[in-house]
Design an enzyme around this catalytic site. Sequence first.
Site, mmCIF file in Angstrom:
data_model
loop_
_atom_site.group_PDB
_atom_site.id
_atom_site.type_symbol
_atom_site.label_atom_id
_atom_site.label_comp_id
_atom_site.label_asym_id
_atom_site.label_seq_id
_atom_site.Cartn_x
_atom_site.Cartn_y
_atom_site.Cartn_z
ATOM 1 N N GLU A 98 1.343 3.681 2.101
ATOM 2 C CA GLU A 98 2.121 3.958 3.303
ATOM 3 C C GLU A 98 3.399 3.120 3.352
ATOM 4 O O GLU A 98 4.459 3.603 3.755
ATOM 5 C CB GLU A 98 1.277 3.668 4.556
ATOM 6 C CG GLU A 98 0.004 4.494 4.661
ATOM 7 C CD GLU A 98 -1.200 3.786 4.086
ATOM 8 O OE1 GLU A 98 -2.281 3.863 4.695
ATOM 9 O OE2 GLU A 98 -1.058 3.134 3.015
ATOM 10 N N LEU A 137 -31.247 -0.020 -23.009
ATOM 11 C CA LEU A 137 -30.599 -0.294 -21.727
ATOM 12 C C LEU A 137 -30.371 0.989 -20.943
ATOM 13 O O LEU A 137 -30.586 1.012 -19.719
ATOM 14 C CB LEU A 137 -29.273 -1.023 -21.947
ATOM 15 C CG LEU A 137 -28.492 -1.401 -20.679
ATOM 16 C CD1 LEU A 137 -29.361 -2.171 -19.698
ATOM 17 C CD2 LEU A 137 -27.241 -2.205 -21.031
ATOM 18 N N HIS A 152 0.834 -1.196 0.000
ATOM 19 C CA HIS A 152 0.000 0.000 0.000
ATOM 20 C C HIS A 152 0.874 1.254 0.000
ATOM 21 O O HIS A 152 2.094 1.189 0.154
ATOM 22 C CB HIS A 152 -0.934 -0.012 1.212
ATOM 23 C CG HIS A 152 -2.001 -1.062 1.128
ATOM 24 N ND1 HIS A 152 -2.986 -1.190 2.072
ATOM 25 C CD2 HIS A 152 -2.246 -2.029 0.194
ATOM 26 C CE1 HIS A 152 -3.792 -2.193 1.738
ATOM 27 N NE2 HIS A 152 -3.356 -2.709 0.606
ATOM 28 N N GLY A 198 -27.218 1.181 -25.964
ATOM 29 C CA GLY A 198 -28.214 1.935 -26.708
ATOM 30 C C GLY A 198 -29.306 2.482 -25.813
ATOM 31 O O GLY A 198 -29.265 2.360 -24.581
#
Length: 379
Positions: A54, A302, A52, A299
């Site tokens: 840190e 949806l 990460h 389209g």
Amino acid sequence: MLLDDSRWMALALQLAQRGLNTTSPNPRVGCVLVKDDKNIAEGWHERAGEPHAEVHALRAAGKAARGATAYVTLEPCSHHGRTPPCADALIAAGVARVVVAMQDPNPLVAGRGIAKLKAAGIAAECGLMEAEARELNIGFVSRMTRGIPWVRSKIASSLDGRTALANGVSQWITGDAARQDVQQWRARSCAVLTGIGTVLADDPQLNVRDSGATRQPLRVVLDSELRISLNARVLAPSLTGGGSALIYTASNDTQKHSALRALGASVSVMPRVESGIDLPSVLRDLAQRGINEVLVEAGGTLNGALLKSGLVDELVLYLAPQLLGDAARGLATLGELTQLNQRVELTWQDVRQVGKDLRITARVKNKLVIPAKAGIQLI
């Protein structure tokens, strides 16, 4: 908060931004270590399963981290996931103070990281530039708090809101610059979703067409009756890795299921509703798969169904300087509205010119809020 805190947190947010396209399903996080008003080390989270932010910063600082202030865009984790807790790493390094932009919405953390720091005698503060940090991880926050991803619908249309001619011809309404800009939205998304109508009409690939792409989004097709061709380009393996296809259906055609899986696609049967597939169930399932942000490229059918269901969070509209007329296809099939309170209300986020076209981003105000289901797997 001290006068220079905002300066250093802004830098941490810039670092976090570097992971925009790579950290999924994890959040984008940056960290800056400051001592005697000097930047002594920095780091950002690059990919899930790797250290990460840190940890990167602490490794770069070494012993100099003792007595420093850490500026982190998201609360340091306090639990063992794929990597050890970052709160423990900060404590072991002997930092004197930690400034956090926002609390982690993951229930496995949710304040526990800050509490652990304080219990160790470290001055810990939270809330500086929280809005910016939340925006950077809007999909992760959505998945953790609502149990569904952040849904962003991209639509290219004429100025009068038409996405294709009546005969279906749509290539190309917008220009090269706009189509290239779309690649950036695909790159940051965990999944690109479309409907079977778009697959049959346009045979899209739905991948990131950028030679520098290191991760491809999951390609998702809603196909209630499994009409997809086994030769559809969306099923082809990505040259840059990842980006496999996932087909949601209401069909129990096991022969077609097997044929699709033989091509490397996943098939998931969802509850059937009158309009086809239950859309909230699809989004919940995507959240279970660690999907933070979904880019819809579909389209009017949806798009209309998602908007009417209150499931679209944001629209990215590319408007071309042209008019296609009343007979052309609209951007969302919403049906007839008889009262103004039935309208979909938006708030503008950004308007800019991209090549010859306008790009408008807008947030949907009256969207549905679906609570997270108990037992959802959190990553």
